[in-house]
Write an enzyme that holds these catalytic residues in place. Structure first.
Site, PDB file in Angstrom:
ATOM      1  N   ASP A 175       0.841  -1.198   0.000  1.00 29.13           N
ATOM      2  CA  ASP A 175       0.000   0.000   0.000  1.00 29.13           C
ATOM      3  C   ASP A 175       0.877   1.249   0.000  1.00 29.13           C
ATOM      4  OD1 ASP A 175       0.750  -0.878   2.621  1.00 29.13           O
ATOM      5  OD2 ASP A 175      -0.661   0.539   3.514  1.00 29.13           O
ATOM      6  N   GLU A 225      -0.051  -0.920   5.909  1.00 28.72           N
ATOM      7  CA  GLU A 225       1.066  -0.401   6.706  1.00 28.72           C
ATOM      8  C   GLU A 225       0.947   1.101   6.845  1.00 28.72           C
ATOM      9  OE1 GLU A 225       4.848   1.010   8.129  1.00 28.72           O
ATOM     10  OE2 GLU A 225       3.899   1.562   6.252  1.00 28.72           O
TER      11      GLU A 225
HETATM   12 ZN   LIG Z   1       6.820   1.982   4.091  1.00 33.98          ZN
END
Ligand SMILES: [Zn+2]
Length: 377
Positions: free
Chosen positions: A68, A133
């Site tokens: 992501d 994340e």
């Molecule tokens: Zn990163």
């Protein structure tokens, strides 16, 4: 080189704004399955997680990353469109070029090369990828997978995080730990009233400001050999009704501690509460501990291997550091894993015109390959 370049471009073209993986996991899983990896889909709710393994038993070497990315910001400010990978002057531009689609591509290519060169390697080599994340809470990514691994007894001995750790040159800095992160939302209560009649009201801003000054000026600890001193930062203050003639009834403050092992979350909570109590502030605090500090000490097999590989392939002595923000390594370290982060230069991450040097793109998979070879051949 072309392989890792092509895969990085393919991943950048996918608008995987957190927590949407935009098909990145399928691309990676398809490749690794073709190279004999077992791929398990460990997705939770809207978050995609992939656990790919080759070999069996221990020791387990896991590479960790995320597909992501953060939003591009105004696309008109980019020199070339953020989701159209573009090469200029020896650099590849695009959102995620450094954080961390180049790292993911390099890990995938290195793993393919490693199992091709050493089909009967010892133990298990693995890749763990998440699409959560960069999000604000990170509940269903590596944190959730780590909880699952704790329940199923899945061990990880060594974890290489491919996050962009380097400062100016590839390999000049590796992360051998991360500080803990403790957030608080403090609400101070007063009594709303007219500014002309303060005796009939209680101004929570006036009560809180000296206490905030004391919190901001406090030296929480001196750090230690492994970690820099603990820091405290206020990020938001919201108070007031918008009117100029009203004393507000409450004020809300967001703040965050980044702490090493010289303090603990418990001690920081206790000291903060004591200071507010001493100042006589009617308040409530919501605490959120998003990660404990972790540290891989000198002499560890993974840490020494990564340092030696950087020396050999980058011609540089990496600085072992515990600075910067936190990372998904914080969820894997409590499983008993030694965690080290090594990745490309991080100067443009999350910025307009994010990029990675083509030279670094070429060397990254070689670094991962060498680490795997030293530990599992
Ligand atoms: Zn990163």
């Amino acid at each position: 080189m072309y392989e890792v370049f092509d895969l990085t471009c393919e991943l950048i073209r996918r608008r995987s704004l957190t927590p949407d993986d935009a098909g990145c996991m399928a691309v990676v899983a398809g490749r690794l399955e073709a190279h004999g990896f077992r791929c398990e889909d460990l997705s939770f709710r809207e978050v995609a997680n992939l656990w790919a393994t080759h070999g069996q038993g221990g020791p387990v070497l896991a590479f960790l990353g995320h597909v992501d990315v953060v939003p591009s910001g105004p696309e008109s400010q980019w020199t070339s469109p953020p989701f159209e990978p573009t090469v200029r002057e020896g650099r590849l531009y695009g959102r995620g070029a450094a954080d961390m689609k180049s790292g993911v591509a390099a890990m995938v290519v290195a793993l393919e090369q490693f199992v091709a060169a050493h089909p009967d390697h010892r133990g298990t080599v693995a890749l763990l990828l998440t699409s959560d994340e960069e999000g604000p809470i990170n509940l269903d990514g590596a944190r959730r997978v780590a909880r699952l691994f704790r329940d199923t007894g899945q061990r990880i001995d060594w974890c290489v995080v491919g996050e962009p750790s380097s400062q100016e040159r590839l390999g000049d800095l590796i992360r051998v730990g991360r500080r803990g992160s403790l957030s608080l939302k403090l609400t101070a209560h007063g009594v709303q009233g007219h500014v002309a009649y303060p005796d009939k009201a209680k101004n929570p801003i006036h009560a809180l400001v000296p206490a905030l000054a004391e919190l901001a000026a406090t030296r929480w600890d001196d750090g230690n050999a492994d970690f820099p001193p603990t820091t405290f930062q206020i990020s938001n203050i919201h108070g007031g009704t918008g009117a100029l003639n009203v004393i507000p009834g409450s004020v809300v403050v967001d703040a965050n501690f980044r702490f090493g092992t010289a303090s603990s979350a418990e001690s920081l909570r206790g000291r903060t509460e004591a200071m507010l109590k001493k100042a006589g502030i009617d308040h409530a605090i919501e605490w959120n501990l998003s990660g404990e500090p972790f540290h891989s000490p000198g002499g560890g097999k993974l840490r020494e291997t990564v340092i030696d590989v950087c020396r050999g392939l980058c011609g540089i002595e990496p600085e072992p550091s515990t600075g910067g923000g936190t990372s998904d390594g914080r969820f894997i370290a409590p499983l008993g894993a030694e965690v080290v982060e090594i990745g490309p230069v991080n100067t443009t991450i999350h910025k307009i015109d994010e990029h990675v040097a083509l030279d670094d793109l070429e060397r990254l998979p070689a670094i991962h390959f060498a680490i795997a070879e030293r530990l599992l051949r």
